[in-house]
Design an enzyme around this catalytic site. Structure first.
Site, PDB file in Angstrom:
ATOM      1  N   GLU A 171     -34.206  85.501  36.078  1.00 29.97           N
ATOM      2  CA  GLU A 171     -33.907  85.564  37.447  1.00 29.97           C
ATOM      3  C   GLU A 171     -34.325  87.028  38.025  1.00 29.97           C
ATOM      4  O   GLU A 171     -33.738  87.785  38.491  1.00 29.97           O
ATOM      5  CB  GLU A 171     -32.586  85.591  37.676  1.00 29.97           C
ATOM      6  CG  GLU A 171     -31.857  84.106  37.684  1.00 29.97           C
ATOM      7  CD  GLU A 171     -30.478  83.985  37.975  1.00 29.97           C
ATOM      8  OE1 GLU A 171     -29.904  82.756  38.173  1.00 29.97           O
ATOM      9  OE2 GLU A 171     -29.722  85.155  38.364  1.00 29.97           O
TER      10      GLU A 171
ATOM     11  N   GLU B  92     -30.082  77.042  33.247  1.00 33.89           N
ATOM     12  CA  GLU B  92     -28.462  77.299  33.544  1.00 33.89           C
ATOM     13  C   GLU B  92     -28.257  76.153  34.621  1.00 33.89           C
ATOM     14  O   GLU B  92     -28.806  76.019  35.571  1.00 33.89           O
ATOM     15  CB  GLU B  92     -28.431  78.622  34.104  1.00 33.89           C
ATOM     16  CG  GLU B  92     -28.556  79.766  33.378  1.00 33.89           C
ATOM     17  CD  GLU B  92     -28.374  81.137  34.259  1.00 33.89           C
ATOM     18  OE1 GLU B  92     -27.527  81.119  35.201  1.00 33.89           O
ATOM     19  OE2 GLU B  92     -28.837  82.254  33.699  1.00 33.89           O
TER      20      GLU B  92
END
Length: 475
Positions: free
Chosen positions: A171, A369
């Site tokens: 991220e 995720e």
């Protein structure tokens, strides 16, 4: 309503993810080895739920053998975590390896191999060394790009025989968005130019690491874990559609395009210039990005994002922020995870899969995720002491179904990974919302207890098929 069974291909990954800073704790950490989350916790402990933070975390550093055994019991084929840059080196300028910390990873990888679990390793999961933030301004500095490349070189030298799936960042947009766009996290500064500089230098750092890895001839791949949000306009009206497109430019395509296509979207560059957002880049840097795109992507997907055109004019004294072009929109009647305030919409995985297939050359990718954080899970504990997390099983089943459905339609999706294997520390939320297949008991020396979902996930791995009841929204 109907029951559907869908096959899970033999090569399809069923794994889980975590990070070093959210699990390891500070045992054996040397003076001066603070990461950005460590400094944030030390400066602002009061904003972390009940004061829990990375200091102890889950104590994975000491208990990894026990946890790897639990990974096996829960049926994981792969486990993604990070190496903590701030701890791997004792001298960030000279690249001096902390042999004690490196030896821990040697032992971890060996233990995972013994249990048949494949490691997938991020080089940075928010773990920018605090020294580099305070000395150089973090990723605002080209010096930090070079020091990151030195760190990556040392990691590859040490572990290339044990790890073949590498990722430059997890991220990469998040830290600078929270700090420099929204000013929600330490050190709290609103500066859109700094935000874009961090974005660019992380794109550049990724390309340089890819180049290094290929020049050294190491076996394996280098990718990146991104968190693009599937973004829906409030309506089909042109003004709402444009709001969603602009959101997509600033938060999704700013990394997707350079990492996969090798260049920034021209529309993004034009908007930054229009609003006089200053960031430093060179033609040489753009050429490096163009020539060294990633081998694969991990995509983190939790909830959809919905926007509409702004309802008010931008205040002339407010510095430019991408929110100039959009406002959040909440869909009435949406299904919610009320613990997090997040909408639940499993179709986002299918939507993202088709976008990668059609717009990004069907590059290899996987769900890196996906998970459901729930508060006060103890209320679901049965008489035997196990948490009956049927809500998590339902969430995983619905999202895994969309993943497999997309794969059947040609998406080059390699697997589905949960956040998370165990409950762990999250920024500010700490242990408030629990995500794990394995419970971490904070009241009893962080004892581990498998939840109902762990046995269910193991059955998925063993039987290689998913059976679920679907309704119209999942078809």
């Amino acid at each position: 309503m109907s029951t559907k069974t869908i096959a899970i291909p033999p090569s399809f990954m069923l794994g889980a993810a975590a990070s070093a800073w959210q699990t390891e704790g500070w045992i054996d950490k040397r003076e001066g080895q603070d990461s950005w989350p460590d400094l944030w916790y030390k400066h602002d402990r009061h904003v972390w739920h009940e004061g829990y933070g990375p200091a102890v975390a889950t104590n994975f550093y000491q208990r990894f053998r026990e946890d790897v055994e639990l990974m096996k019991q829960a049926g994981l084929t792969h486990y993604r975590t990070s190496i903590n840059w701030s701890r791997f080196l004792t001298d960030y300028e000279q690249g001096v390896v902390d042999e004690r910390y490196a030896a821990y990873y040697d032992e971890l990888f060996d233990e995972m191999q013994r249990h048949g679990i494949v490691p997938m390793i991020c080089l940075e999961h928010y773990e920018l060394p605090g020294y580099l933030l305070e000395t150089y301004g973090g990723w605002a500095s080209k010096k930090v790009v070079e020091l990151y490349l030195l760190y990556a070189e040392k990691v590859f030298e040490r572990f290339h025989a044990k790890v073949s799936r590498w990722f430059t960042f997890n991220e990469p947009i998040v830290v600078q968005t929270r700090v420099y766009l929204d000013a929600l996290r330490w050190p709290y500064e609103q500066n859109t130019g700094t935000w874009m500089q961090w974005n660019h230098h992380k794109n550049l750092a990724t390309a340089k690491v890819v180049k290094l890895f290929r020049e050294k001839g190491y076996p394996g791949t280098v990718g990146c874990i991104l968190n693009p949000e599937v973004t829906y306009p409030r309506s089909r009206a042109p003004h709402d559609v444009q709001a969603a497109e602009r959101y997509d430019l600033f938060y999704n395509r700013v990394f997707l395009d350079p990492m996969v296509k090798g260049h920034y979207p021209p529309e993004l560059i034009a908007l930054l210039e229009k609003h006089q957002v200053s960031w430093d880049y060179t033609e040489e840097e753009l050429a490096i990005i163009a020539e060294n795109t990633v081998d694969e992507l991990g995509i983190n997907l939790y909830y959809p994002h919905r926007v509409k055109t702004p309802s008010r004019a931008w205040h002339p004294e407010t510095p430019f922020h991408p929110a100039y072009y959009y406002e959040p929109f909440e869909l009435p009647g949406r299904k919610m995870n009320t613990s997090r305030g997040w909408e639940i919409l499993p179709e986002i995985i299918y939507e993202m899969a088709m976008r990668i297939k059609n717009d990004y050359g069907n590059i290899p990718w996987f769900v890196a995720e996906s998970g459901m954080g729930v508060e006060n899970e103890g209320q679901f504990r049965n008489a035997a002491g196990t948490i009956d997390d049927d809500y998590r099983i339902d969430f995983i089943a619905a999202h895994l179904y969309q993943t497999l459905r997309a794969r059947e339609e040609g998406a080059n999706c390699l697997g589905y990974m949960l956040w998370a294997f165990t409950d762990n520390v999250s920024p500010m939320n700490a242990f408030k919302n629990r995500y794990g297949l394995i419970e971490i008991d904070l009241n009893h020396q962080r004892d581990r207890r498998p939840k109902k979902s762990a046995a269910w996930f193991r059955k998925l791995r063993d039987e290689r098929q998913l059976t679920l009841t679907i309704d119209d929204q999942w078809k």
